[in-house]
Design an enzyme around this catalytic site. Structure first.
Site, PDB file in Angstrom:
ATOM      1  N   ASP A   1      18.723  38.342 -13.198  1.00  0.00           N
ATOM      2  CA  ASP A   1      17.466  38.426 -13.509  1.00  0.00           C
ATOM      3  C   ASP A   1      16.673  39.801 -13.115  1.00  0.00           C
ATOM      4  OD1 ASP A   1      14.930  37.161 -15.239  1.00  0.00           O
ATOM      5  OD2 ASP A   1      14.069  38.002 -13.121  1.00  0.00           O
TER       6      ASP A   1
ATOM      7  N   CYS B   1       0.764  -1.180   0.078  1.00  0.00           N
ATOM      8  CA  CYS B   1       0.191  -0.132   0.125  1.00  0.00           C
ATOM      9  C   CYS B   1       0.982   1.317   0.089  1.00  0.00           C
ATOM     10  CB  CYS B   1      -0.932   0.094   1.299  1.00  0.00           C
ATOM     11  SG  CYS B   1      -1.943  -1.321   1.468  1.00  0.00           S
TER      12      CYS B   1
END
Length: 490
Positions: free
Chosen positions: A439, A34
């Site tokens: 940037d 599981c």
């Protein structure tokens, strides 16, 4: 993590979905495995066994739980942020390399012997490349069985199996049902959809902030190749056996994905590339917890947690677009890229939208006449040099590439500076620690937040954000009012 049994037990008892994909739990009393968040009553700790992969659980003789469907868990975030050979191998396996080229092809791409690859994967994941690829084929087969009415023989080969027998045996071993039984079980009262478009749900680890993710993809979309339509980011993809169109829409607990493929054998790789583009295997809790430790970022993270890094389905394409976009507006970059697409891209049909072409490959652009490019001479030289380097393999930007080698090879090309290299590393290579301090948007955000304004000083401050600096970039960009930060309106 699977080696920390006490921590795994606590995660299973708490049904903590954050750990889905990190490990799998085998239950010796039932013979099933599981995901940690399985809704059934947690087994006794002494009956639990923990595995680092679904393939390892399957090799240990466990079958998949029919309640929690562990094969649909998000992928482990380990393969997102690591750059070692095991992580590179996992990214290549997810991209279908073993199915197409076998284990020798995987080893060749990584620069190791098949024996070395087998040993390293078995040591860390409890399964070799064939078993890992088999688990992936089983997941694809289940998806096709449950969501389409196509014949089982076609399902087998579309999922990558070499024979009907291997397909039948694998489905039976993994799901404890025959392929027909699996289809009948799911289809009661809910017949599968038609064989055209495939609709599926892509899981992710919460939280997820869709604003910058879809906003960035929509705002920078190249006309003819990408579009925002009816609340979905739509994208034409070049795939190994043909082409496809993906439509991706954000939902509170999943991403709705509709795929139209010219060849169903490309389903696995199409899903993998969609997940990669949206960074769905990330661990946002780990990222945000670290970034919150910086007071300058804490309020940004708390305001909109779970930001992802928008990536790309085609790394060479993105590299070319990054160069085209140097020192021009977003609108201008889209216009220039669209001209290349119209002139050199492969046309496609899109009955449900406005996509017209696949972005041209570097090989298709090799004969490009630089004089047809509306750029200064130096920029034309950069573009054609990059095209040649991508076409001849001098620069490798594939999912299994070495990030530092790719950076070095890009930096050696004329006209490609740190901004372009790090942008490509962030969005094409998927390096979560890529950082672009030069940037303009980052420098404006730094000024607003009283962070250091010079690239060197900001880089020094950002050392505390490692290894998640690419995610810090998303939070810093979000301080501006650019369209990349806004979820497009329907």
């Amino acid at each position: 993590m699977h080696e920390d049994a006490e921590r795994c037990v606590r995660a299973v008892q708490a049904k903590d979905a954050r750990f889905d994909g990190w490990f799998f739990t085998g239950v010796i009393t039932t013979g099933i495995y599981c995901r940690p968040s399985c809704p059934v009553v947690a087994p006794k700790p002494e009956n639990m066994r923990f595995y680092p992969s679904a393939a390892a659980a399957q090799q240990a003789g466990f079958r998949a739980c029919k309640r929690c469907r562990p094969d649909t868990s998000p992928g482990s975030p380990e393969w997102n942020h690591r750059a070692d050979v095991v992580a590179r191998a996992m990214r290549l396996i997810a991209d279908g390399v073993v199915d197409r080229e076998g284990v020798p092809g995987l080893a060749r791409r990584l620069g190791y012997s098949t024996r070395q690859i087998e040993r390293q994967l078995n040591a860390e994941l409890g399964a070799g490349p064939l078993a890992l690829a088999r688990a992936q084929r089983a997941q694809t087969a289940r998806l096709l069985i449950e969501t389409t009415p196509i014949p089982m023989g076609d399902v087998a080969f579309a999922a990558g199996f070499s024979s009907i027998r291997a397909f039948n045996d694998t489905v039976r071993d993994v799901f404890a049902l025959t392929p027909t039984g699996l289809r009948d079980r799911v289809a009661k009262g809910h017949p599968p959809a038609g064989s055209g478009a495939l609709s599926l749900r892509l899981p992710f680890r919460a939280p997820l902030c869709p604003d910058n993710l879809f906003g960035h993809l929509a705002a920078t979309a190249v006309p003819g190749v990408e579009e925002w339509r009816d609340g979905a980011y739509r994208r034409a993809m070049r795939l190994p056996h043909g082409h496809g169109i993906a439509a991706l829409s954000p939902r509170p607990d999943h991403i709705t994905c509709t795929l139209t493929l010219s060849d169903l054998r490309d389903l696995t790789i199409a899903i993998s590339r969609c997940r990669w583009t949206l960074d769905l295997d990330a661990d946002p809790v780990a990222v945000d917890d670290l970034l919150r430790t910086d007071p300058a970022l804490a309020a940004l993270v708390d305001k909109a947690p779970g930001r992802r890094v928008p990536r790309t389905v085609d790394a060479p394409e993105f590299a070319l677009r990054a160069v085209i976009g140097q020192q021009v507006s977003t609108a201008a970059a889209r216009t220039h890229a669209a001209r290349l697409v119209t002139a050199h891209g492969d046309p496609i049909d899109d009955p449900n939208g406005g996509l017209t072409h696949l972005f041209p490959t570097p090989s298709a652009l090799s004969a490009l006449d630089p004089e047809t490019l509306a750029f200064p001479k130096t920029r034309r030289t950069t573009i054609t040099t990059l095209v040649d380097a991508l076409a001849n393999g001098q620069v490798d930007l594939g999912v299994g590439s070495d990030w530092e080698k790719a950076r070095a090879h890009l930096s050696a090309l004329p006209g490609i500076g740190p901004w372009t290299v790090e942008t490509i590393a962030m969005r094409a290579l998927g390096d979560p620690d890529a950082f672009i301090p030069t940037d303009l948007g980052i420098r404006a955000a730094a000024k607003t937040l009283d962070l250091p304004s010079t690239p060197a000083a900001l880089t020094q401050r950002a050392a505390g954000w490692r290894p998640w600096r690419a995610y810090a970039v998303q939070y810093l960009w979000a301080t501006g009012d650019h369209a990349i930060n806004l979820l497009p309106t329907p």
